[in-house]
Scaffold this motif. Structure first.
Motif, mmCIF file in Angstrom:
data_model
loop_
_atom_site.group_PDB
_atom_site.id
_atom_site.type_symbol
_atom_site.label_atom_id
_atom_site.label_comp_id
_atom_site.label_asym_id
_atom_site.label_seq_id
_atom_site.Cartn_x
_atom_site.Cartn_y
_atom_site.Cartn_z
ATOM 1 N N GLY A 1 11.148 0.261 -12.906
ATOM 2 C CA GLY A 1 10.899 -0.815 -12.612
ATOM 3 C C GLY A 1 11.116 -1.873 -13.816
ATOM 4 N N PRO A 2 11.219 -3.115 -13.020
ATOM 5 C CA PRO A 2 11.242 -4.232 -14.405
ATOM 6 C C PRO A 2 10.083 -4.476 -15.827
ATOM 7 C CG PRO A 2 10.459 -5.352 -12.118
ATOM 8 C CD PRO A 2 10.847 -3.698 -12.305
ATOM 9 N N PRO A 3 11.665 -5.171 -16.516
ATOM 10 C CA PRO A 3 10.641 -4.719 -17.807
ATOM 11 C C PRO A 3 8.902 -4.782 -18.016
ATOM 12 C CG PRO A 3 12.946 -5.960 -17.603
ATOM 13 C CD PRO A 3 12.857 -5.121 -16.436
ATOM 14 N N GLU A 4 8.995 -6.491 -17.287
ATOM 15 C CA GLU A 4 7.261 -6.414 -17.184
ATOM 16 C C GLU A 4 6.410 -5.965 -16.912
ATOM 17 O OE1 GLU A 4 9.813 -8.096 -15.609
ATOM 18 O OE2 GLU A 4 10.124 -9.585 -16.772
ATOM 19 N N ILE B 1 10.517 -3.073 -7.002
ATOM 20 C CA ILE B 1 9.720 -4.272 -7.916
ATOM 21 C C ILE B 1 8.615 -3.303 -7.268
ATOM 22 C CG2 ILE B 1 8.594 -5.882 -7.578
ATOM 23 C CD1 ILE B 1 10.894 -7.537 -7.928
ATOM 24 N N THR B 2 8.549 -2.822 -6.137
ATOM 25 C CA THR B 2 6.866 -2.584 -6.091
ATOM 26 C C THR B 2 6.286 -1.450 -5.991
ATOM 27 O OG1 THR B 2 7.318 -2.701 -3.612
ATOM 28 C CG2 THR B 2 6.899 -4.198 -3.633
ATOM 29 N N ARG B 3 7.700 -0.404 -6.497
ATOM 30 C CA ARG B 3 7.026 1.193 -6.468
ATOM 31 C C ARG B 3 6.512 0.919 -7.669
ATOM 32 N NH1 ARG B 3 11.827 3.114 -6.386
ATOM 33 N NH2 ARG B 3 11.809 3.335 -4.046
ATOM 34 N N LEU C 1 3.531 -3.138 -18.723
ATOM 35 C CA LEU C 1 2.600 -3.016 -18.253
ATOM 36 C C LEU C 1 1.588 -1.441 -17.952
ATOM 37 C CD1 LEU C 1 -0.175 -4.735 -16.811
ATOM 38 C CD2 LEU C 1 0.925 -3.961 -14.172
ATOM 39 N N ALA C 2 2.918 -0.480 -17.575
ATOM 40 C CA ALA C 2 2.198 0.555 -16.910
ATOM 41 C C ALA C 2 2.327 1.098 -18.813
ATOM 42 C CB ALA C 2 3.243 1.312 -16.828
ATOM 43 N N ALA C 3 2.795 0.543 -19.983
ATOM 44 C CA ALA C 3 3.410 1.937 -21.035
ATOM 45 C C ALA C 3 1.002 0.549 -21.132
ATOM 46 C CB ALA C 3 3.842 1.540 -21.684
#
Length: 487
Positions: free
Chosen positions: A216-219, A188-190, A223-225
């Motif tokens: 990571g998680p879908p959320e 999660i944190t990576r 967010l990264a995208a």
């Protein structure tokens, strides 16, 4: 964040383990004691029936052997008393044969056909014991009384072993949950850490390591995208803005120079009445040229990276004061440089000269004849652990000064005071701020004691460079930009 997620996960697991294991351990200890008590009571009642039968047939002499055999088989100590409470045998040899025991509570209760089961503590070395006293026969024909005493140390050892097994199982579960929780927390944190690094890089001007959008998680992937799209768009806008400012500044220099030459060529052919208009046009053209030079300097500051270096502030102040003294003498203004010693400061090459030139130019424009401008260098001590010692350069004039609102807006590009009567461009102080921040410092405008303005440039000590963050902001200053733009 990883540590907090792991601690919350382990806290929940530990709470569940305690809620399960502690009640189970307590229930097990109580059930074992209850089972042991029932078994001991049943054994004592069986022994009491056999003793009653022996006494009814006159075989009282067989009671010691019977008691010793029961004691060897069960690990208990056995005492047998007759219907009057007289001791007949005691395998522990604590009670003499023939001694009356009817006054003891458990013996008295058994003589009245009541069984007694209870625990008592012996001296510390002996530990805790379970005592079972039952009647042989029924009231009023109680033939004998049997008392059996069992040491509870083996039972307690078994219960303690069970608690240790439960604790070991709980620790094993907790260790397994820690590994699983750590893996989950890292997953999660990576992505969050990657986003943090990308945000820091974006703050410095360019993203070299964009966050991954497939981990990571879908959320967090979404967010990264979204962050990548926003950062790319923002970088494109910044690059477009910087390129526009740089290109426009370059493209305007040549036509402005040609326009000035053409206007100067008109001078011999103009009537005397038009000379004033020509001078005004040339003055505005000069101001426009300085504005273009200022924009070009700011564009170079924003587009170029260079490392700050140690500089001798005292030497630069003395040099610039000597150069500007000729201009100040023409306006009957004194430049005062108080004696002082400062440590080397961090600044990008050529920045200190431009900072002092711009501040002195502004101060001279508002200084009336007979006044003075002070260039003071002051070292300030550290203020706590977050504010290191700094060196301050004060450029103090005795002009009309500024209001607090004007001092706040003075660093905006192209801003000029409403009552300004000079031909400034409004780029001087923004350039000073960029040059100061490029070296990790800061500049502010303050009201001078007795009136006027105090421009304070705070610079970091070069000796603390190894303790500071590496500078990514700097300047590649063209000598042509060393003009005197106004605030």
């Amino acid at each position: 964040m990883t540590r907090r997620l792991l601690l919350s996960h382990l806290s929940l697991i530990l709470l569940v383990l305690l809620a399960l294991e502690v009640p189970f351990g307590v229930f097990y200890a109580r059930s074992e004691l209850s089972r042991f008590s029932r078994t001991a009571e049943q054994g004592a009642m069986t022994l009491a029936e056999v003793c009653e039968d022996k006494m009814e047939h006159g075989l009282t002499a067989d009671l010691p052997d019977l008691a010793r055999a029961y004691a060897r088989r069960t690990g208990a100590t056995v005492l047998v008393a007759d219907r009057r409470g007289i001791a007949l045998t005691d395998t522990a040899a604590h009670t003499m044969v023939g001694k009356g025991l009817s006054a003891e509570p458990d013996i008295a209760a058994a003589l009245h056909d009541r069984s007694t089961v209870g625990t008592h503590s012996a001296p510390p070395a002996a530990g805790e014991f379970l005592s079972v006293t039952v009647p042989g026969g029924s009231d009023p024909a109680v033939a004998c009384v049997v008392r059996t005493v069992y040491a509870l140390a083996p039972l307690k050892t078994r219960v303690r072993t069970t608690w240790l097994v439960l604790a070991a199982a709980g620790l094993t579960v907790l260790a397994g949950a820690s590994l699983i929780g750590f893996a989950l927390a890292r997953s999660i944190t990576r992505p969050v850490q990657t986003l943090e690094r990308a945000t820091a890089q974006l703050a410095e001007g360019r993203i070299t390591d964009p966050p991954a959008t497939d981990h990571g998680p879908p959320e967090l992937r979404r967010l990264a995208a979204s962050f990548t799209r926003t950062a790319t768009r923002l970088q494109h806008l910044l690059q477009t803005q910087q390129a526009f400012a740089s290109d426009v500044s370059h493209q305007l220099k040549t036509p402005l120079t040609a326009l000035r030459l053409r206007l100067e060529n008109f001078e011999p052919h103009l009537a005397p009445c038009a000379q004033g208009s020509l001078d005004t046009a040339l003055g505005e053209l000069e101001r426009l040229s300085r504005m273009v030079q200022g924009l070009l300097a700011l564009a170079r500051l924003e587009n170029t990276e260079i490392r700050a270096e140690a500089a001798d502030l005292d030497a630069v102040v003395a040099d610039r004061a000597d150069i500007w003294s000729a201009f100040a003498d023409e306006q009957q203004v004194d430049i005062i440089v108080p004696a002082g010693t400062s440590v080397p400061v961090l600044a990008v090459p050529g920045a200190l000269e431009q900072i002092i030139d711009n501040l002195l130019s502004n101060a001279l424009r508002v200084s009336a004849p007979g006044t003075a401008i002070t260039l003071a260098v002051v070292s300030t001590p550290a203020r706590g652990t977050r504010t290191p010692p700094m060196t301050e350069l004060h450029v103090i004039d005795q002009g009309p000064g500024m209001t607090e609102a004007e001092r706040h807006r003075a660093f905006d590009r192209f801003w000029r005071a409403a009552d300004a009567d000079h031909d400034g461009t409004g780029l001087g102080l923004p350039l000073v701020r960029h040059l100061t921040r490029a070296g990790g410092g800061e500049v502010t405008l303050e009201a001078a004691p007795g009136g006027g303005l105090d421009a304070v440039v705070r610079l970091r000590h070069a000796e603390r460079r190894h303790q500071q963050d590496r500078l990514a902001l700097a300047t590649n200053v063209d000598t042509a930009t060393r003009s005197t733009p106004a605030r």
